[in-house]
Structure formats: structure tokens, C-alpha cells
Design a protein around this motif. Structure first.
Motif, mmCIF file in Angstrom:
data_model
loop_
_atom_site.group_PDB
_atom_site.id
_atom_site.type_symbol
_atom_site.label_atom_id
_atom_site.label_comp_id
_atom_site.label_asym_id
_atom_site.label_seq_id
_atom_site.Cartn_x
_atom_site.Cartn_y
_atom_site.Cartn_z
ATOM 1 N N ALA A 86 0.833 -1.198 0.000
ATOM 2 C CA ALA A 86 0.000 0.000 0.000
ATOM 3 C C ALA A 86 0.869 1.250 0.000
ATOM 4 O O ALA A 86 0.547 2.247 -0.657
ATOM 5 C CB ALA A 86 -0.929 -0.015 1.207
ATOM 6 N N ALA A 87 1.991 1.194 0.725
ATOM 7 C CA ALA A 87 2.882 2.357 0.794
ATOM 8 C C ALA A 87 3.425 2.706 -0.584
ATOM 9 O O ALA A 87 3.520 3.880 -0.955
ATOM 10 C CB ALA A 87 4.028 2.070 1.760
ATOM 11 N N ARG A 88 3.779 1.687 -1.369
ATOM 12 C CA ARG A 88 4.267 1.944 -2.721
ATOM 13 C C ARG A 88 3.181 2.558 -3.593
ATOM 14 O O ARG A 88 3.468 3.333 -4.512
ATOM 15 C CB ARG A 88 4.778 0.647 -3.339
ATOM 16 N N SER A 94 -4.868 0.608 5.635
ATOM 17 C CA SER A 94 -6.269 0.571 6.067
ATOM 18 C C SER A 94 -7.188 1.283 5.074
ATOM 19 O O SER A 94 -8.245 1.809 5.459
ATOM 20 C CB SER A 94 -6.398 1.226 7.443
ATOM 21 N N PHE A 95 -6.789 1.314 3.824
ATOM 22 C CA PHE A 95 -7.477 2.094 2.799
ATOM 23 C C PHE A 95 -8.966 1.785 2.715
ATOM 24 O O PHE A 95 -9.786 2.677 2.533
ATOM 25 C CB PHE A 95 -6.801 1.835 1.445
ATOM 26 N N ALA A 129 -2.822 -3.312 -5.367
ATOM 27 C CA ALA A 129 -2.075 -3.064 -4.132
ATOM 28 C C ALA A 129 -2.531 -3.990 -3.007
ATOM 29 O O ALA A 129 -3.627 -4.554 -3.038
ATOM 30 C CB ALA A 129 -2.220 -1.611 -3.709
ATOM 31 N N GLU A 130 -1.669 -4.123 -2.027
ATOM 32 C CA GLU A 130 -1.936 -4.989 -0.875
ATOM 33 C C GLU A 130 -2.437 -4.137 0.284
ATOM 34 O O GLU A 130 -1.672 -3.446 0.954
ATOM 35 C CB GLU A 130 -0.648 -5.711 -0.470
ATOM 36 N N VAL A 493 -12.496 5.864 3.276
ATOM 37 C CA VAL A 493 -11.650 6.474 2.246
ATOM 38 C C VAL A 493 -11.731 5.696 0.934
ATOM 39 O O VAL A 493 -11.921 6.269 -0.144
ATOM 40 C CB VAL A 493 -10.189 6.565 2.723
ATOM 41 N N GLY A 494 -11.552 4.377 1.004
ATOM 42 C CA GLY A 494 -11.589 3.566 -0.208
ATOM 43 C C GLY A 494 -12.912 3.694 -0.938
ATOM 44 O O GLY A 494 -12.948 3.807 -2.176
#
Length: 543
Positions: A86-88, A94-95, A129-130, A493-494
């Protein structure tokens, strides 16, 4: 398109049967038997034999038996697996927040495919993404029912929704990689991997998985197909006869497999017509069977995922070009692949795609020669062809840097700057070329994430509602709609990002554009907002 040959035991009729006539009739059966392998699987799933699982009681904690899925403590959860962190992706783990997984499934399925490249790229990031597994308000089900009702979504449903949307985009390589990180046991996920393998011409490995006795494959047509592909024609024929007698194959797969296995008999008996109904949704297996029996269906009328099959070297150059353009437009194929095809040989005809091939080749020669005047002329000649193919962003990624360093002037330089603003390096392009007209200065201001001045906005050329909508979104702080603010405060958010992608991709309403851009900026997706704004103003369509 020539079918791949079986490893052994090939029936010679495969190569001699010729083209079969298809009756594309409309009738009641098409509604009863949509040619979707996933639908077939859900309706024909092999159920556990009586006594294989305990009957679920209706009271006490025992109702959890068969409802909660168990896995080793170190096993990968299908809901959270991804190709990168997720950071990448520039987003928190926690999106997905507090939004229920069932709601996210609906939103993911509604993501538009024909959308601006910036929005398409963000969709890819979310799908690949993970993130932490989404919130499930109900117990995760393994497919059984409790008191006559489904207990909750299967643990693989969220992954399946992501895979399906990637396939809608034509991103089957990415979808395959996502599934391969999981190596799923789930029947529907394994079926999706099988269908992807058929489109990527990976039948041998696909059939090895289908015939893995340790993990029985539940999609009967695939099992029969793979038996034949691996040389067990007699076993495939016996399995087909049993399935036909049991009536489990339906009116589409049954006739297709029968002709696939009995090509000689149908040829010698004069039975060349395939009187079956082909509904709009053609599965990869049905498409592959039609190809194998000499009745191929062209991919240009099928979903973009099928275009991968036309990238094989055995396919004609024009078909490869058209397939590559489709896949580049959808973001599923790198632009360099298309460039390699453009420059492979001399155009064979005139008009349409051949004019684009000639124009790109002229630009390539001009760049190699290094003459600024020739490069400028070639660019101005090429750009309309690129616009016609809706390939501006792909073209910009290939050529903008070289064009901006070529010493161009006048209209050619203006066109090169526009190309530069469509690349990831848009901000530096704006700093290097702030522009002289109000329009070019406006674009450079947006590229730098700054609010346009009142003087810019008062210019006659910028009074278009679309330009005004972009200007409004880039005031600080951005004007986020109340509904979006409420969802963000609640940790959804997601959900809000998905809603924004859907709304921006479905309409050109200036109010929607302002709200969407402002929301993206407020969330912190500033790069996406700027690229979306620039593409909304510079591209001549929404998609």
C-alpha cells in the motif's frame, strides 16, 4: 487463428475440418444458458455428498460450523493479497476502512473501463495493491447456508471482483500474477486463472492445474477439454458421454465439446453447421473451442482481454497492431510494445491504421536524423493520427522528452509541450515552458498545483465551463462536497475514492469534475488530480 496442437493423440480432423457455419440465432435458450464459465460453475458446482459435513444447527455456537472459514495462521488471505505494498501505491494499508466488503464489491464492479488514463491508472493501483482485508459485517462464508440464508460473502469474492475488473481492463497478465501469489484452492478463482491461461496461450500449464488430482477441478467442460489436450481422447470422450447423458453441460458446451472431440465424424457425415446459440458473453474456453473446430470468432468484437490472443507471432500484422492499440488504450500493454509493431515493417496499405504506422515511422526517421525542421513537420503530421487512435498519453510517454530536446519552435514546440504535459513529468515541463498565451499559462499553473489567477480565468479563451470547473477545484483548500467529507470522517476512504472514479468516468458534467478533483486533492491524491485535470482539458474525449 491456428489452434495450438495437442501434445499427443491429436485427431487429424482438427486440421481438415475447415470453417463451420455458425447460426447466430436469438432465442429463449440464450437467456437460459449464458456462455459464462463462472455462471456455469455456480449452477453446476459439485455438492458434498450427504454426510460429508455436519448439518448446521440453528441454535447455539454450533451454527458457526461451516460458516467460518479456517486457514493456517500464516496463510495469505485472498482479501488482502497484492502485487505491491500500500505504501508503494501511496495509500494507507487501512485504505478500505469501515466500508462493508459487500459494498466495495459493487463499487469495484462499477468502475468504468473507458475513462481517462489518469483515472484508469489509479484504478489499477487500487486493484493490485496490498491493503488490509475489507470490513466484513457478517461471518465470512465458505459457501454454505445457515437457516436458509447465505451467511456472508465467500472469502474469495473480494479477490474475484478485483480479478474480474482487471480482466475488464484487459490486464490479464496482472490478474494472473495476482492469482499466482495466492495459488488459490477456491474453484471460481482457479477457473479464472484457467481462462486467463487460455488467452495467454498457456494451455499446457493451465491443463496441468485442471487435472491435478489433489485438487479436483469443478468446471466439467474444462476437465474434458484438458483430457483431450493432454492426449487422453478416449477418457475425454467417455467423460463427455457421461456429462451429456446427465445433462450437465448445457446446450452450448455440449455441442462444442462434441465437435471438438469428433471432428472426423462430423466432417465425414457432412455435419459442418454448428447450430448453437452464441450469447454476447463468450467465455475464453468456448472461444478456444470454436477456434479449434475451425470456426474462429474475431477478437475485435470481444472484450479487450481477448486481444492478447492476437499478439502471437502467427497472427497477421494488422490484427496484431489493432490488438496492441486496444490494449495500450486500456493500460494493459506497455506503449513500447506497440512502438515495436509500428516500426516492424512497411505499411501494407493506405488509410486507417496504416496512416498511423507511416506517420510514426516518419517521426522515427526524423528524430534519428536530428533535423529540427523535419522533426517538427513529422510531429505535426503524426499528432492527428495519434488523436484519432486515442493514443496521446502513450505517444507522449514515448516521444515527449525527445521532442522537447529537439530544438523545435512555433506550432511544433507548442505541440511538444502539450505532449509533455501528458507525461508523468508534467510539472517540470510546466516549469520549463510556462507559456505565453492565457491557455498555456493556465495549463502550466494547474500542472504546478496552483490556483489560476483571476486574470487567466477572465480570458475569453478560458470561459469554457470545463476550464472553469478545473480552476474551481484548484483553489486552496479544495471545495470538497459535504457527502464526501462525511464519508472521509467515517473512515470510508476507499469507498469515496471508488465513488469518485465512477463519477468522473461516467460524465463530463463540469460540477462533477470540480467535486471529483477537489476530493482527490483533499485525500492527498494530488498527482492524480493534476493529471486528470490536464487530461480533461487536453484530450478530445473522456476515455
Amino acid at each position: 487463428m491456428a489452434p495450438s496442437l495437442p501434445a499427443s493423440g491429436k485427431r487429424p480432423g482438427w486440421l481438415r475440418i475447415g470453417a463451420l457455419a455458425l447460426t447466430l440465432a436469438a432465442g429463449p435458450a440464450s437467456a437460459q444458458d449464458p456462455l459464462s464459465a463462472i455462471d456455469w460453475l455456480r449452477e453446476n458446482m459439485v455438492r458434498p455428498e450427504a454426510g460429508a459435513h455436519p448439518v448446521t444447527p440453528s441454535t447455539g455456537d454450533a451454527w458457526l460450523l461451516g460458516v467460518i472459514t479456517t486457514r493456517p495462521i500464516d496463510a495469505t488471505r485472498p482479501e488482502s493479497v497484492g502485487l505491491f505494498s500500500a505504501a508503494r501505491a501511496g495509500l494507507p494499508r487501512s485504505f478500505w476502512g469501515t466500508t462493508a466488503d459487500t459494498e466495495l464489491l459493487v463499487l469495484i464492479s462499477a468502475l468504468p473501463v473507458d475513462t481517462l488514463p489518469a483515472l484508469r491508472d489509479l484504478s489499477y493501483r487500487l486493484l493490485l495493491a496490498e491493503f488490509d482485508a475489507p470490513h466484513s459485517p457478517q461471518p465470512v462464508s465458505n459457501g454454505q447456508e445457515v437457516n436458509g440464508m447465505q451467511a456472508g460473502p465467500r472469502s474469495a469474492d473480494f479477490m474475484a471482483a478485483r480479478i474480474d475488473k482487471l480482466m475488464d481492463f484487459g490486464a490479464i497478465d496482472q490478474a494472473a500474477a495476482l492469482l499466482d501469489t495466492l495459488d488459490p484452492d477456491d474453484s471460481e478463482l482457479r477457473l479464472r486463472r484457467f481462462e486467463i491461461a487460455l488467452l495467454l496461450e498457456q494451455e499446457q500449464s493451465a491443463c496441468a492445474s485442471v487435472r491435478d488430482t489433489a485438487r479436483p477441478f469443478r468446471f466439467e467442460p474444462a476437465v474434458i477439454f484438458c483430457q483431450a489436450r493432454q492426449g487422453d481422447w478416449a477418457g475425454a470422450q467417455e467423460a463427455l458421454e457421461r456429462a451429456m447423458q446427465a445433462g450437465t453441460l448445457g446446450p452450448v458446451y455440449g455441442p462444442l465439446l462434441e465437435r471438438f472431440l469428433d471432428a472426423d465424424d462430423h466432417l465425414h457425415n457432412g455435419d459442418g453447421a454448428l447450430d448453437t446459440i452464441l450469447p454476447p458473453r463468450l467465455s475464453p474456453l468456448a472461444w478456444r473451442l470454436l477456434e479449434a473446430i475451425g470456426a474462429p470468432v474475431a477478437t475485435h468484437g470481444l472484450p479487450v482481454a481477448f486481444a492478447h490472443a492476437d499478439l502471437r507471432g502467427t497472427i497477421g500484422w494488422r490484427a496484431q497492431l489493432e490488438a496492441a492499440e486496444r490494449l495500450v488504450r486500456s493500460g494493459a500493454l506497455p506503449p513500447n510494445h506497440l512502438l515495436g509493431l509500428y516500426t516492424e515493417r512497411s505499411a501494407a496499405a493506405s488509410g486507417g491504421i496504416w496512416e498511423r504506422v507511416r506517420a510514426v515511422q516518419r517521426l522515427e526517421r526524423a528524430l534519428a536524423g536530428g533535423d529540427a525542421e523535419a522533426i517538427g513537420a513529422a510531429l505535426l503530421d503524426t499528432w492527428p493520427q495519434i488523436v484519432e487512435g486515442e493514443l496521446e498519453v502513450a505517444f507522449a510517454s514515448l516521444y515527449a522528452e525527445a521532442l522537447l530536446e529537439a530544438g523545435l519552435s512555433g506550432a511544433a514546440l507548442e505541440q511538444a509541450v502539450i505532449a509533455g504535459l501528458l507525461t508523468d513529468n508534467y510539472e517540470q515541463v510546466a516549469l520549463d515552458h510556462p507559456g505565453e498565451t492565457a491557455q498555456s499559462q493556465f495549463l502550466a499553473t494547474i500542472a504546478r498545483g496552483m490556483p489560476p489567477s483571476e486574470a487567466m480565468q477572465s480570458d475569453e479563451a478560458l470561459r469554457d465551463p470545463l476550464w472553469a470547473a478545473v480552476a474551481e477545484a484548484f483553489v486552496n483548500p479544495p471545495p470538497v462536497p459535504e457527502g464526501a467529507q462525511a464519508r472521509l470522517v467515517e473512515g470510508r476512504v476507499g469507498e469515496e475514492v471508488l465513488l469518485t472514479l465512477i463519477s468522473l468516468g461516467r460524465t463530463s458534467d463540469p460540477r462533477v469534475l470540480t467535486d471529483g478533483l477537489a476530493t482527490l486533492r483533499h485525500i492527498g491524491l494530488e498527482d492524480v488530480a493534476r493529471r486528470t485535470a490536464l487530461q480533461s482539458l487536453l484530450l478530445e474525449r473522456r476515455g
